[in-house]
Design an enzyme around this catalytic site. Sequence first.
Site, PDB file in Angstrom:
ATOM      1  N   ARG A  31      -6.792 -14.218 -28.967  1.00  0.00           N
ATOM      2  CA  ARG A  31      -8.105 -13.955 -29.557  1.00  0.00           C
ATOM      3  C   ARG A  31      -8.538 -15.098 -30.474  1.00  0.00           C
ATOM      4  NH1 ARG A  31      -6.764  -7.637 -30.747  1.00  0.00           N
ATOM      5  NH2 ARG A  31      -6.530  -7.068 -28.558  1.00  0.00           N
ATOM      6  N   GLU A 175       1.044   6.869 -29.171  1.00  0.00           N
ATOM      7  CA  GLU A 175      -0.088   6.222 -28.486  1.00  0.00           C
ATOM      8  C   GLU A 175       0.205   6.002 -26.999  1.00  0.00           C
ATOM      9  OE1 GLU A 175      -2.873   2.186 -28.665  1.00  0.00           O
ATOM     10  OE2 GLU A 175      -1.389   2.522 -30.229  1.00  0.00           O
ATOM     11  N   LYS A 217      -2.624   9.361 -30.679  1.00  0.00           N
ATOM     12  CA  LYS A 217      -3.619   8.292 -30.562  1.00  0.00           C
ATOM     13  C   LYS A 217      -3.861   8.002 -29.073  1.00  0.00           C
ATOM     14  CE  LYS A 217      -4.699   3.536 -31.912  1.00  0.00           C
ATOM     15  NZ  LYS A 217      -4.374   2.368 -32.776  1.00  0.00           N
ATOM     16  N   SER A 259      -9.646   2.226 -29.419  1.00  0.00           N
ATOM     17  CA  SER A 259     -10.899   1.718 -28.827  1.00  0.00           C
ATOM     18  C   SER A 259     -10.679   1.126 -27.444  1.00  0.00           C
ATOM     19  CB  SER A 259     -11.575   0.709 -29.759  1.00  0.00           C
ATOM     20  OG  SER A 259     -10.681  -0.283 -30.204  1.00  0.00           O
TER      21      SER A 259
END
Length: 338
Positions: A31, A175, A217, A259
């Site tokens: 990123r 998660e 999650k 997200s």
Amino acid sequence: MSELAQIVKKLLEGSKGILAADASTPTLTKRFEKIGIESTGETRRRFRQLLVTTPNLERYIGGVILYDETIHQNTDDGINFAEYITNRAIISGIKVDQGTEPFGESEEEKVTKGLEGLGERLSEYKGLGAKFTKWRAVITIGEGIPTRECIEANADILAQYAHENQEKGLLPIIEPEVLIDGDHSIEKCEEVTKETLKVVFDSMTKYGVDVTGIILKPNMVLPGKDSGQIVSNEEIAKTTIRALRNSVPTEVPAVVFLSGGQDAISATERLNEICKGKNNLPWEISFSFERALEGPVMEIWKGRQENIFSAQKALLHRAKMNSLARKGEYKKELEDEQ
């Protein structure tokens, strides 16, 4: 109320969510490179410092998930990150899995590693101030996958992780992420999400995990990003709620959505739709976003000192928007107030 239940309550009190500042070094490096930032221990420290020192963050964020590198680093003032976060009345957490590896001979399916030496790491993190942890498993949809065997392997590992955390007095965030990658339909995502969650909770029972002392999650139920299928936010909310109702025990205290590659505003809009009137759901619903909170921040910051104020303003704005979405009170016009 148990100690773990108290942590859940404190994390999500009011309309707060959880900031996931736990991208792995390889992920954060990718990123950074996209926007021209050199990825070093220092630049990663400075980015995480920008996040956790944002003024008034505690209004909307109840917990921050750190990465192993970060929990061993200090702010410019020499204060350990976990201690700094705790001093702001925000709870410190830590990602404890060690990434994925191929499942068997498969080139596409993955299983998460990190159980070896987990107990020692948990003791260390608890000593550094962490109150909760996170473990991510990834489930890929594709030709002939996911296999039941891969889902079961990841579920068993998640359950073993959760059990060990509860033994240490740490709250586990579970998660199991069904990835958005692929060309599958929303119907296929719902089917896989539902099956994955059912298997995960079967494993929790098998390993004696107290589900009243965890946070789930999950992903929202979405079509694959290459599917071309256009689905309204209302349909995404309806489908996501249906999947949860069919697979998650009512005893679980909270569901905080990831997200998962959605853009920042879409993630907020969909959270808002899920939370409208809370749809009479038995769980607390909130958010634990990474990219949907941090993506806009990184784009503004670009590694430059002079951009910190604007970047922090963007983080606080996104945190506030998602806090409003938790209450079903988000409106797109509010984006203009930034």
